[in-house]
Scaffold this active site. Structure first.
Site, PDB file in Angstrom:
ATOM      1  N   GLN A  65       0.843  -1.209   0.000  1.00 18.79           N
ATOM      2  CA  GLN A  65       0.000   0.000   0.000  1.00 18.79           C
ATOM      3  C   GLN A  65       0.877   1.258   0.000  1.00 18.79           C
ATOM      4  O   GLN A  65       1.886   1.316   0.713  1.00 18.79           O
ATOM      5  CB  GLN A  65      -0.928   0.018   1.221  1.00 18.79           C
ATOM      6  CG  GLN A  65      -2.095  -0.947   1.118  1.00 18.79           C
ATOM      7  CD  GLN A  65      -3.179  -0.499   0.136  1.00 18.79           C
ATOM      8  OE1 GLN A  65      -3.048   0.521  -0.548  1.00 18.79           O
ATOM      9  NE2 GLN A  65      -4.245  -1.269   0.042  1.00 18.79           N
ATOM     10  N   GLU A  89      -1.407 -14.954  -4.465  1.00 21.06           N
ATOM     11  CA  GLU A  89      -0.886 -13.754  -5.130  1.00 21.06           C
ATOM     12  C   GLU A  89      -0.345 -14.123  -6.507  1.00 21.06           C
ATOM     13  O   GLU A  89       0.283 -15.171  -6.683  1.00 21.06           O
ATOM     14  CB  GLU A  89       0.213 -13.131  -4.262  1.00 21.06           C
ATOM     15  CG  GLU A  89       1.041 -12.039  -4.909  1.00 21.06           C
ATOM     16  CD  GLU A  89       0.233 -10.837  -5.365  1.00 21.06           C
ATOM     17  OE1 GLU A  89       0.559 -10.309  -6.444  1.00 21.06           O
ATOM     18  OE2 GLU A  89      -0.716 -10.441  -4.665  1.00 21.06           O
ATOM     19  N   ASP A 146      -8.321  -8.236  -1.461  1.00 24.11           N
ATOM     20  CA  ASP A 146      -7.820  -6.878  -1.714  1.00 24.11           C
ATOM     21  C   ASP A 146      -7.316  -6.837  -3.150  1.00 24.11           C
ATOM     22  O   ASP A 146      -6.116  -6.764  -3.407  1.00 24.11           O
ATOM     23  CB  ASP A 146      -6.700  -6.563  -0.720  1.00 24.11           C
ATOM     24  CG  ASP A 146      -6.200  -5.124  -0.822  1.00 24.11           C
ATOM     25  OD1 ASP A 146      -6.829  -4.339  -1.559  1.00 24.11           O
ATOM     26  OD2 ASP A 146      -5.182  -4.796  -0.177  1.00 24.11           O
ATOM     27  N   CYS A 179     -10.096  -0.707  -3.871  1.00 23.29           N
ATOM     28  CA  CYS A 179      -9.438   0.586  -4.111  1.00 23.29           C
ATOM     29  C   CYS A 179     -10.251   1.422  -5.098  1.00 23.29           C
ATOM     30  O   CYS A 179     -10.027   2.614  -5.244  1.00 23.29           O
ATOM     31  CB  CYS A 179      -8.003   0.398  -4.593  1.00 23.29           C
ATOM     32  SG  CYS A 179      -7.848  -0.514  -6.122  1.00 23.29           S
TER      33      CYS A 179
END
Length: 475
Positions: A287, A337, A386, A414
């Site tokens: 972030q 990921e 996320d 986001c």
């Protein structure tokens, strides 16, 4: 043209004329600028581009962002009603309680810092707005908007002083070289981009993007050696890690599958977050506002309602920040990921923090997640997602819906508008395509990670609907 004009084809007569191409936006803008007054673009113009709310009081910025998130929830409320009729009675009650939206919207949490907060910045290299060649900074606009001019970040409020120092030193260096800046008009030239990553423990990584064009390997190696010497011999740039990336023809900036060539210094930079240590590689996601990320992750942990029996699925986990920050209060964390570098970082970060109940898997979430989810045997499974700006692949959402043992989902968006289809698919009525009981939103909140801009992170807590208890039957 003469041969084809007037020709008969399928009982039709063909007509040919010379096409007039649409004007190149750069040339069009240049012509308009020549006709207008030739004033120098000042620092205010670049501030308006990169931090459009820079001159608005922070309280007002927060109010505007909260209003944006409220608009997203109003749309989600309508979409739930349109896509799941069984939820209408519940929706009616919620709208009465929460001012016409489907769940309580909690007060927006501000960023602890409002200036110099960005720990990662991508600077383009081009001709300056003042006509100065080889300028490193931000573009005044996009190519299609007719402007490729670059302005220094020296007066911007969101870039750290450490990053500005690197930009200044790097600009001085490239002006001593014979290589031109890359031109998006002609696809000629070499220097393309500089990415700077910084941390609170005063470590700085610089990643140089360069188009080799037809240069010989010896010339490139010589250039890398020059970079090494310039930034290690008495220069006050503060760089602790330097990388070189060959970015070929017409490759968009920020491409994450390009190999990074280590030039000098450490291979990583390190950061501390919530009392934990993290290493960060050139391409790994972390972030961009560390103090505000602590606020965000604390809220995620609080909302997830975890205990020692919980298994957490951390989807799009980056360097493992969310999962690692929760690992001590749960039974197990499984991270997924796409970026291999980030997965290696996440594994190293878990080890550095003395954690043994964490595992990480590399791959596309839509390929890896369904298999992992089906293999999890736990009385309490919570997913925390996320994803990048565009949201999760629909396959991931469908896998979440099918996994009836997954009762709670924390979605960190986001860009909540771009994630709307994900939200709708989580809540829509079961069908042949979407199997499994739906979820419904029970809490929402925004966290400001990007002061001086209209962007913020939105957290939504979704819980699985239990048809036996939660929803009245509609006859």
């Amino acid at each position: 043209m003469k041969a084809v004009h007037g020709m008969q084809w399928k009982s039709k007569v063909l007509s040919v004329r010379l096409a007039k191409p649409k004007a190149d936006p750069i040339l069009k803008k240049r012509k308009l600028d020549e006709e207008a007054e030739g004033g120098q673009p000042g620092t205010k113009r670049i501030a308006n581009v990169v931090t459009p709310l820079w001159n608005i009081p922070y309280e007002e910025q927060l109010r505007r962002k909260e209003k944006e998130v409220e608009g997203v929830l109003q749309k989600l409320t309508r979409e739930i009603g349109n896509n799941n009729k069984a939820m209408l009675p519940w929706l009616f009650v919620q709208k009465e309680k929460y001012n016409k939206i489907c769940c309580p919207l909690e007060a927006l949490r501000p960023s602890p810092v409002q200036t110099e907060y960005r720990n990662k910045c991508e600077f383009v290299i081009g001709v300056g707005a003042d006509g100065e060649d080889k300028t490193v900074g931000f573009r005044l606009g996009k190519y299609k908007g007719g402007s490729c001019a670059v302005v220094s970040p020296s007066e911007t409020t969101h870039v750290s002083s450490e990053a500005k120092r690197v930009v200044q030193g790097f600009q001085q260096f490239i002006r001593t070289t014979p290589y031109a800046v890359y031109s998006p008009e002609t696809y000629e030239g070499h220097w393309r981009q500089l990415t700077v990553r910084t941390s609170r423990i005063k470590q700085t990584m610089a990643i140089v993007f360069f188009n080799p064009q037809k240069l010989q390997e010896e010339e490139i190696e010589e250039l890398k050696q020059s970079l090494h010497q310039y930034f290690t011999e008495g220069k006050e740039s503060g760089i602790t890690s330097l990388y070189f990336v060959r970015m070929g023809q017409r490759t968009s900036a920020g491409t994450e599958d390009l190999p990074c060539e280590h030039v000098t210094g450490e291979e990583w930079i390190h950061e501390e977050l919530l009392g934990l240590k993290f290493r960060i590689s050139p391409h790994s996601f972390f972030q961009t506002n560390t103090p505000a990320a602590e606020v965000l992750y604390s809220a995620v942990g609080e909302w997830a309602q975890l205990d020692q029996d919980s298994t957490v699925l951390d989807v799009c986990c980056g360097t493992g920040t969310i999962g690692i920050s929760l690992a001590k209060v749960v039974k197990k964390v499984i991270g997924i990921e796409l970026c291999q570098e980030a997965v290696e970082d996440a594994k190293a970060n878990a080890e550095a923090n003395g954690l043994t109940n964490v595992e990480f898997h590399c791959g596309k979430a839509e390929d890896v997640f369904p298999t992992i989810l089906n293999a999890v045997v736990s009385p309490s499974v919570t997913a925390i997602v996320d994803p990048p700006r565009a949201g999760l692949h629909s396959k991931v959402i469908l896998a979440i819906r099918r996994a009836e043992h997954l009762k709670r989902l924390v979605y960190v968006a986001c860009n909540a508008k771009a994630a709307m289809n994900n939200f709708i698919d989580l809540c829509r009525a079961p069908s042949n395509r979407v199997r499994g009981a739906p979820f419904r939103p029970v809490r929402a909140m925004a966290v400001d990670l990007f002061p001086q801009t209209m962007h913020c992170e939105t957290i939504l807590l979704f819980e699985r609907v239990d048809y036996n208890f939660d929803l009245p039957v509609i006859y």
